[in-house]
Design a protein around this motif. Structure first.
Motif, PDB file in Angstrom:
ATOM      1  N   GLN A 527       0.850  -1.189   0.000  1.00  0.00           N
ATOM      2  CA  GLN A 527       0.000   0.000   0.000  1.00  0.00           C
ATOM      3  C   GLN A 527       0.892   1.248   0.000  1.00  0.00           C
ATOM      4  O   GLN A 527       1.754   1.393   0.882  1.00  0.00           O
ATOM      5  CB  GLN A 527      -0.918   0.030   1.223  1.00  0.00           C
ATOM      6  N   LEU A 543       2.034  -5.658   3.331  1.00  0.00           N
ATOM      7  CA  LEU A 543       0.988  -6.257   4.177  1.00  0.00           C
ATOM      8  C   LEU A 543       0.777  -7.708   3.736  1.00  0.00           C
ATOM      9  O   LEU A 543       0.589  -7.989   2.554  1.00  0.00           O
ATOM     10  CB  LEU A 543      -0.306  -5.451   4.051  1.00  0.00           C
ATOM     11  N   SER A 544       0.820  -8.604   4.676  1.00  0.00           N
ATOM     12  CA  SER A 544       0.767 -10.034   4.347  1.00  0.00           C
ATOM     13  C   SER A 544      -0.647 -10.494   4.041  1.00  0.00           C
ATOM     14  O   SER A 544      -1.608 -10.009   4.629  1.00  0.00           O
ATOM     15  CB  SER A 544       1.270 -10.862   5.530  1.00  0.00           C
ATOM     16  N   PRO A 556      -5.174 -10.816   8.124  1.00  0.00           N
ATOM     17  CA  PRO A 556      -3.847 -10.771   8.737  1.00  0.00           C
ATOM     18  C   PRO A 556      -3.905 -10.564  10.254  1.00  0.00           C
ATOM     19  O   PRO A 556      -3.080 -11.118  10.981  1.00  0.00           O
ATOM     20  CB  PRO A 556      -3.145  -9.610   8.041  1.00  0.00           C
ATOM     21  N   ILE A 560      -1.733 -13.281  12.120  1.00  0.00           N
ATOM     22  CA  ILE A 560      -0.519 -12.757  12.761  1.00  0.00           C
ATOM     23  C   ILE A 560      -0.562 -13.077  14.261  1.00  0.00           C
ATOM     24  O   ILE A 560       0.418 -13.516  14.860  1.00  0.00           O
ATOM     25  CB  ILE A 560      -0.402 -11.218  12.562  1.00  0.00           C
ATOM     26  N   ASN A 600       5.841  -4.302   8.787  1.00  0.00           N
ATOM     27  CA  ASN A 600       5.319  -4.355  10.161  1.00  0.00           C
ATOM     28  C   ASN A 600       6.057  -5.422  10.966  1.00  0.00           C
ATOM     29  O   ASN A 600       6.281  -6.535  10.487  1.00  0.00           O
ATOM     30  CB  ASN A 600       3.830  -4.701  10.160  1.00  0.00           C
ATOM     31  N   ILE A 601       6.412  -5.071  12.196  1.00  0.00           N
ATOM     32  CA  ILE A 601       7.080  -6.048  13.066  1.00  0.00           C
ATOM     33  C   ILE A 601       6.205  -6.235  14.311  1.00  0.00           C
ATOM     34  O   ILE A 601       5.818  -5.262  14.958  1.00  0.00           O
ATOM     35  CB  ILE A 601       8.476  -5.545  13.518  1.00  0.00           C
ATOM     36  N   SER A 602       5.899  -7.494  14.624  1.00  0.00           N
ATOM     37  CA  SER A 602       5.086  -7.766  15.815  1.00  0.00           C
ATOM     38  C   SER A 602       5.848  -7.396  17.069  1.00  0.00           C
ATOM     39  O   SER A 602       7.060  -7.630  17.145  1.00  0.00           O
ATOM     40  CB  SER A 602       4.781  -9.258  15.907  1.00  0.00           C
ATOM     41  N   ASP A 661       3.355   2.674  14.761  1.00  0.00           N
ATOM     42  CA  ASP A 661       2.128   2.383  14.020  1.00  0.00           C
ATOM     43  C   ASP A 661       0.923   2.553  14.943  1.00  0.00           C
ATOM     44  O   ASP A 661       1.053   2.430  16.169  1.00  0.00           O
ATOM     45  CB  ASP A 661       2.216   0.919  13.532  1.00  0.00           C
ATOM     46  N   LYS A 685      -6.170   5.197  12.017  1.00  0.00           N
ATOM     47  CA  LYS A 685      -7.369   5.452  11.222  1.00  0.00           C
ATOM     48  C   LYS A 685      -8.554   5.890  12.097  1.00  0.00           C
ATOM     49  O   LYS A 685      -9.417   6.644  11.656  1.00  0.00           O
ATOM     50  CB  LYS A 685      -7.705   4.162  10.456  1.00  0.00           C
ATOM     51  N   GLY A 719      -5.425   5.448   6.800  1.00  0.00           N
ATOM     52  CA  GLY A 719      -6.844   5.190   6.509  1.00  0.00           C
ATOM     53  C   GLY A 719      -7.584   6.366   5.891  1.00  0.00           C
ATOM     54  O   GLY A 719      -8.740   6.616   6.223  1.00  0.00           O
ATOM     55  N   GLU A 721      -9.710   8.016   3.229  1.00  0.00           N
ATOM     56  CA  GLU A 721     -10.599   7.515   2.177  1.00  0.00           C
ATOM     57  C   GLU A 721     -11.222   8.636   1.360  1.00  0.00           C
ATOM     58  O   GLU A 721     -11.737   8.405   0.259  1.00  0.00           O
ATOM     59  CB  GLU A 721     -11.695   6.634   2.809  1.00  0.00           C
ATOM     60  N   GLY A 739      -4.027   5.390   2.405  1.00  0.00           N
ATOM     61  CA  GLY A 739      -5.438   5.066   2.490  1.00  0.00           C
ATOM     62  C   GLY A 739      -6.037   4.707   1.149  1.00  0.00           C
ATOM     63  O   GLY A 739      -5.396   4.836   0.107  1.00  0.00           O
ATOM     64  N   TYR A 740      -7.279   4.241   1.192  1.00  0.00           N
ATOM     65  CA  TYR A 740      -7.957   3.800  -0.020  1.00  0.00           C
ATOM     66  C   TYR A 740      -8.110   4.926  -1.038  1.00  0.00           C
ATOM     67  O   TYR A 740      -8.278   4.683  -2.226  1.00  0.00           O
ATOM     68  CB  TYR A 740      -9.326   3.206   0.327  1.00  0.00           C
ATOM     69  N   PRO A 745      -4.215  -1.789  -0.587  1.00  0.00           N
ATOM     70  CA  PRO A 745      -3.015  -2.604  -0.742  1.00  0.00           C
ATOM     71  C   PRO A 745      -3.144  -3.416  -2.037  1.00  0.00           C
ATOM     72  O   PRO A 745      -4.178  -4.052  -2.253  1.00  0.00           O
ATOM     73  CB  PRO A 745      -3.037  -3.515   0.489  1.00  0.00           C
TER      74      PRO A 745
HETATM   75  P1  C2E Z   1      -1.462  -1.694   9.861  1.00  0.00           P
HETATM   76  O1  C2E Z   1      -0.021  -1.920   9.805  1.00  0.00           O
HETATM   77  O2  C2E Z   1      -1.944  -0.537  10.616  1.00  0.00           O
HETATM   78  O3  C2E Z   1      -1.965  -1.622   8.377  1.00  0.00           O
HETATM   79  C1  C2E Z   1      -2.994  -0.828   7.965  1.00  0.00           C
HETATM   80  C2  C2E Z   1      -4.248  -1.612   7.794  1.00  0.00           C
HETATM   81  O4  C2E Z   1      -5.295  -0.738   7.457  1.00  0.00           O
HETATM   82  C3  C2E Z   1      -4.145  -2.613   6.672  1.00  0.00           C
HETATM   83  O5  C2E Z   1      -5.032  -3.669   6.961  1.00  0.00           O
HETATM   84  C4  C2E Z   1      -4.731  -1.839   5.522  1.00  0.00           C
HETATM   85  O6  C2E Z   1      -5.248  -2.659   4.502  1.00  0.00           O
HETATM   86  C5  C2E Z   1      -5.810  -1.071   6.195  1.00  0.00           C
HETATM   87  N1  C2E Z   1      -6.100   0.178   5.504  1.00  0.00           N
HETATM   88  C6  C2E Z   1      -5.243   1.023   4.916  1.00  0.00           C
HETATM   89  N2  C2E Z   1      -5.904   2.089   4.407  1.00  0.00           N
HETATM   90  C7  C2E Z   1      -7.219   1.917   4.671  1.00  0.00           C
HETATM   91  C8  C2E Z   1      -8.405   2.676   4.408  1.00  0.00           C
HETATM   92  O7  C2E Z   1      -8.374   3.731   3.804  1.00  0.00           O
HETATM   93  N3  C2E Z   1      -9.579   2.187   4.830  1.00  0.00           N
HETATM   94  C9  C2E Z   1      -9.642   1.011   5.493  1.00  0.00           C
HETATM   95  N4  C2E Z   1     -10.815   0.573   5.910  1.00  0.00           N
HETATM   96  N5  C2E Z   1      -8.543   0.256   5.784  1.00  0.00           N
HETATM   97  C10 C2E Z   1      -7.340   0.720   5.361  1.00  0.00           C
HETATM   98  P2  C2E Z   1      -4.580  -5.172   6.817  1.00  0.00           P
HETATM   99  O8  C2E Z   1      -3.791  -5.396   5.595  1.00  0.00           O
HETATM  100  O9  C2E Z   1      -5.808  -5.985   7.006  1.00  0.00           O
HETATM  101  O10 C2E Z   1      -3.611  -5.378   8.039  1.00  0.00           O
HETATM  102  C11 C2E Z   1      -4.058  -5.282   9.311  1.00  0.00           C
HETATM  103  C12 C2E Z   1      -2.933  -5.270  10.294  1.00  0.00           C
HETATM  104  O11 C2E Z   1      -2.270  -6.510  10.280  1.00  0.00           O
HETATM  105  C13 C2E Z   1      -1.857  -4.231   9.971  1.00  0.00           C
HETATM  106  O12 C2E Z   1      -2.203  -2.978  10.440  1.00  0.00           O
HETATM  107  C14 C2E Z   1      -0.672  -4.822  10.648  1.00  0.00           C
HETATM  108  O13 C2E Z   1      -0.654  -4.420  11.990  1.00  0.00           O
HETATM  109  C15 C2E Z   1      -0.922  -6.298  10.588  1.00  0.00           C
HETATM  110  N6  C2E Z   1      -0.084  -6.900   9.542  1.00  0.00           N
HETATM  111  C16 C2E Z   1      -0.299  -7.077   8.215  1.00  0.00           C
HETATM  112  N7  C2E Z   1       0.760  -7.695   7.656  1.00  0.00           N
HETATM  113  C17 C2E Z   1       1.661  -7.907   8.594  1.00  0.00           C
HETATM  114  C18 C2E Z   1       2.959  -8.519   8.630  1.00  0.00           C
HETATM  115  O14 C2E Z   1       3.520  -8.962   7.617  1.00  0.00           O
HETATM  116  N8  C2E Z   1       3.588  -8.596   9.832  1.00  0.00           N
HETATM  117  C19 C2E Z   1       3.023  -8.072  10.955  1.00  0.00           C
HETATM  118  N9  C2E Z   1       3.691  -8.184  12.102  1.00  0.00           N
HETATM  119  N10 C2E Z   1       1.819  -7.501  10.962  1.00  0.00           N
HETATM  120  C20 C2E Z   1       1.144  -7.414   9.797  1.00  0.00           C
END
Ligand code: C2E
Ligand code: MG
Ligand code: MG
Length: 758
Positions: A527, A543-544, A556, A560, A600-602, A661, A685, A719, A721, A739-740, A745
């Motif tokens: 993204q 983003l995974s 995710p 995660i 992103n790191i957990s 974050d 967001k 976030g 939009e 954001g969208y 992504p």
């Molecule tokens: P995050 O790092 O805060 O990522 C942003 C999340 O918000 C992402 O969701 C993204 O798709 C979503 N997002 C971005 N812009 C908008 C928007 O305008 N509107 C809406 N409704 N959503 C938006 P996603 O991909 O579902 O990921 C959720 C969370 O999962 C991430 O939050 C991150 O904390 C975690 N995550 C995802 N991939 C990984 C990874 O490879 N490793 C780790 N440790 N965490 C991950």
């Protein structure tokens, strides 16, 4: 001889004085018509004067005549006390003075027929003695007005003490008979002897193996008791250490100089102890169980009475100790399962009862696993009972290794076991223990050359949802056990069926996730993050995504969290980092040199010591520069624990960029900033969602941007939009946005197209 002469002399003097007094009284009687009431009795009193003290109180003047014996009873010479009422008033125990004077009054007014009291009086040496006093009044005619009170004092201290001793002794016997806690009985025994010998302090030590254990010593300071508790006994370990070692009485006259105390006197002397006599406490068979110690604050050896009491005290303590040991032995027999060494059914019942109470008080949950071996009867029938016993022992060992230290296991009967899983966070925790039990029990075992693979079924119930008492819980677990058997054995079942399904689903997902990387089911979408002022893409966030053929797309946030729980997060992060950095390297090569990559790191992985070397290795392997990589971590990782700052420092040193974050929704947002040195704050967001409608949200965003800037951070809004949000953020001088509105992504290919277009 001299003493007798003196006493006789005193007696004669006394009689002489009384005679003179009587004579003068008779004279006054004649002139003032006063009459000596019962003068014969007064004479009889005088005759006993050698052992009884005499007093004669002139009620008009408050002059009081005290006989020499009256005074010596309290430790004073004849000339040491003045003949007035004040003398008595200062020597009588304050608690008793008023009641004695009241009795005097009642007798003088005729309300009481006679006067007799018992009171404590202060001896010159500082202790109290018990005195019995009787008296007769002398009246004057014509209206029988009392003019004097004449009485005796008898020292009844020995009788009183003997009575007190007997009462205390009886109380102790009663306590032993009623099975009161030994610690309470020890205290009573010490007080019994301490009361008998003013200044004495007693202690009881128990001997466990060769270790001295504190039993009871109510008058010894805690510091001393703590210092002795746990010492190994031996010839140079004070009086009690020595007596328990030799089995012989040890009398130390002077702690300061006795070699047996050389190593220990520094703990005793500061508390004033100067001598210590110790009698070993033995059981009927002569085995040393402990020691009784007597201490005084001055160097001394016991007198005859003390010596006798040392023996009787140690015998009394011995009865208590032996009884306790026997009871413990009986308890151990009843509470332990002989074959497996696990807790017995009896103990299990008691334990659950207790656990239900404490859990109710502390609002805690626990899980109960009811385990039954599958087809155990066949083992007994085909291989014999001895082999059956061996199997049960083996199962007990395996169950133990499946549990944590805080869990509890019992064998209820035959092939039935129970495990209490303590401190559970959710039902999944219990399912985990159950699964471990199933796995461990199912390992093949060899008996008399024959291989056998045991199996078991497990019923699971939870306190308090499935039962809030021993019986209801057991019933629920038992019901669950039957459904596990019904479903085909070698499995677990919850009392609530949906929990079984849920746990099974999670185990399945866990298993799938373990295979996900290998089966290449994971992918990454990116993204973009837009520079608010130029509108250009400055970085992309990796983003995974996980797509599983059966489960479909798994969120995710869900996988995660699961990966963290099952220890998969490290390989997963490594994979993401590697793939994302490789991709970035490709983009750089394709001409987008300024593009950065955010990963992103957990939190749990962030704090792992291996993270920094891992990041370094991947940067090296993928041929990017550290400044091209942004690592995002939620603020929870910082909180106020400055210990975690080390990782931040090391990563900064490496040259990678750091972002906090989801900023603003953690519970320590501002506290965390105090210690941090990062590059970006990504405002969550949550604040953007209503920034157009809610003034407060706007104010908060504005403040976060201003504050972040003054601390030297770049601010990213997450976030976004709507165009209006973007405009407002521009107005508020936010640095970048994601954001969208710009892009969801998307795949690497789609990002390439975006980059080319812009
Ligand atoms: P995050 O790092 O805060 O990522 C942003 C999340 O918000 C992402 O969701 C993204 O798709 C979503 N997002 C971005 N812009 C908008 C928007 O305008 N509107 C809406 N409704 N959503 C938006 P996603 O991909 O579902 O990921 C959720 C969370 O999962 C991430 O939050 C991150 O904390 C975690 N995550 C995802 N991939 C990984 C990874 O490879 N490793 C780790 N440790 N965490 C991950
Ligand atoms: Mg993120
Ligand atoms: Mg976020």
């Amino acid at each position: 001889m001299n003493e007798t002469n003196n006493t006789e002399l005193q007696l004669l003097n006394e009689i002489q004085k009384l005679r003179t007094e009587l004579l003068s009284l008779h004279q006054t009687t004649e002139t003032h018509t006063a009459r000596l009431f019962n003068s014969e009795e007064r004479f009889a009193l005088a005759m006993r004067g050698a052992s009884d003290g005499l007093w004669d109180w002139n009620l008009a003047t408050d002059d009081v005549y005290y006989s020499p014996r009256w005074k010596s009873m309290l430790g004073y010479d004849d000339n040491e006390l003045e003949n007035n009422l004040t003398t008595w008033a200062t020597l009588v125990h304050t608690e008793e003075k008023d009641s004695v004077l009241k009795k005097v009054q009642e007798y003088l007014t005729g309300e009481a027929e006679f006067f007799e009291v018992e009171m404590r009086m202060h001896h010159k040496n500082g202790h109290d003695i018990f005195v019995r006093s009787r008296a007769f009044k002398v009246t004057r005619e014509p209206n029988s007005e009392p003019i004097r009170l004449i009485g005796t004092h008898v020292d009844i201290t020995p009788q009183k003490k003997a009575k007190q001793f007997e009462e205390r002794h009886n109380k102790i016997i009663e306590m032993i008979a009623k099975g009161k806690p030994v610690s309470e009985i020890y205290i009573e025994i010490a007080l019994l002897y301490e009361e008998r010998h003013p200044g004495l302090r007693c202690s009881m030590l128990e001997l466990e193996g060769n270790i001295l254990k504190h039993g009871g010593a109510p008058s010894l300071p805690k510091g001393y008791c703590d210092a002795v508790n746990g010492l190994v006994n031996g010839p140079g370990v004070g009086s009690c250490g020595t007596s328990t070692f030799t089995g012989q009485r040890v009398l130390v006259e002077n702690i300061e100089t006795d070699p047996k105390w050389a190593k220990l006197k520094h703990v005793a002397l500061p508390y004033g102890m100067r001598c210590c006599w110790s009698e070993p406490i033995k059981n009927a068979a002569g085995k040393v169980l402990g020691a009784f110690g007597m201490y005084y604050d001055y160097p001394a050896l016991p007198n005859k009475e003390e010596s006798k009491d040392l023996v009787s005290a140690s015998r009394l303590a011995g009865i208590v100790m032996e009884r306790e040991l026997n009871q413990k032995h009986i308890r151990d027999l009843a509470y332990t399962d002989e074959l497996t060494g696990l807790s017995s059914r009896t103990h299990f019942y008691l334990n659950i009862d207790e656990l239900v109470k404490t859990s109710a008080r502390n609002n805690r949950q626990f899980g109960l696993l009811y385990i039954d071996l599958d087809n155990f009867k066949n083992v007994n029938d085909s291989l014999g009972h001895d082999v059956g016993d061996l199997l049960l022992k083996e199962v007990a060992l395996r169950l133990k290794s499946a549990c944590r230290e805080i869990d509890y296991i019992a064998r209820l009967s035959g092939d039935e076991f129970c495990i209490v899983v303590n401190d559970i966070v959710d039902d999944y925790g219990t399912a985990h223990v159950a699964q471990r039990c199933l796995d461990l029990i199912a390992c093949p075992v060899e008996f008399v050359g024959r291989k056998y693979t045991p199996a078991c079924s497990i019923g699971i119930a939870h306190y308090p949802e499935n039962g809030n008492s021993l019986l209801t819980l057991l019933k629920a677990a038992d019901t669950a056990l039957y459904s596990a058997k019904d479903f085909g054995k070698n499995r677990y079942a919850f009392y609530q069926e949906e929990l079984t399904l849920r746990a099974e689903y999670r185990f399945k997902v866990e298993q799938y996730l373990r295979e996900a990387i290998e089966k290449q089911q994971l992918s990454i979408v990116y993204q973009p993050k837009i520079d608010i002022n130029t509108g250009k893409i400055e970085s992309v966030e990796a983003l995974s995504r996980w797509y599983h053929p059966q489960l479909g797309e798994v969120s995710p946030t869900e996988f995660i969290k699961l990966a963290e729980q099952i220890g998969m997060i490290k390989p997963l992060t490594e994979w993401v980092l590697k793939t994302a950095c490789n991709q970035l390297s490709l983009w750089h090569k394709a001409g987008f040199q300024t593009l950065r990559m955010a990963v992103n790191i957990s939190p749990s992985h962030f704090l792992d010591s291996e993270l920094v070397p891992l990041v370094k290795r991947i940067i090296d392997e993928t041929d990017i520069t550290p400044g091209d990589l942004e690592l995002e971590v939620t603020e929870g990782v910082v909180q106020t624990n400055t210990k975690n700052l080390d990782v931040f420092e090391r990563l900064k040193k490496l040259g990678v960029l750091l972002a906090i974050d989801d900023f603003g929704i953690g519970y320590s947002s501002f506290a965390s900033l105090k210690h941090l040195n990062v590059d970006f704050l990504k405002i969550d967001k949550y604040f953007m969602d209503d920034m157009l409608t809610d003034k407060k949200a706007r104010i908060l965003i504005k403040s976060m941007i201003e504050m972040g800037h003054s601390l030297g951070y770049e601010i990213t809004a997450e976030g976004i939009e709507k165009r209006k949000q973007f405009d407002l953020l521009q107005e508020l001088e936010c640095d970048s946005a994601q954001g969208y509105l710009f892009s969801k992504p998307i795949s690497a290919d789609e990002i390439s197209k975006l980059l080319t277009r812009s």
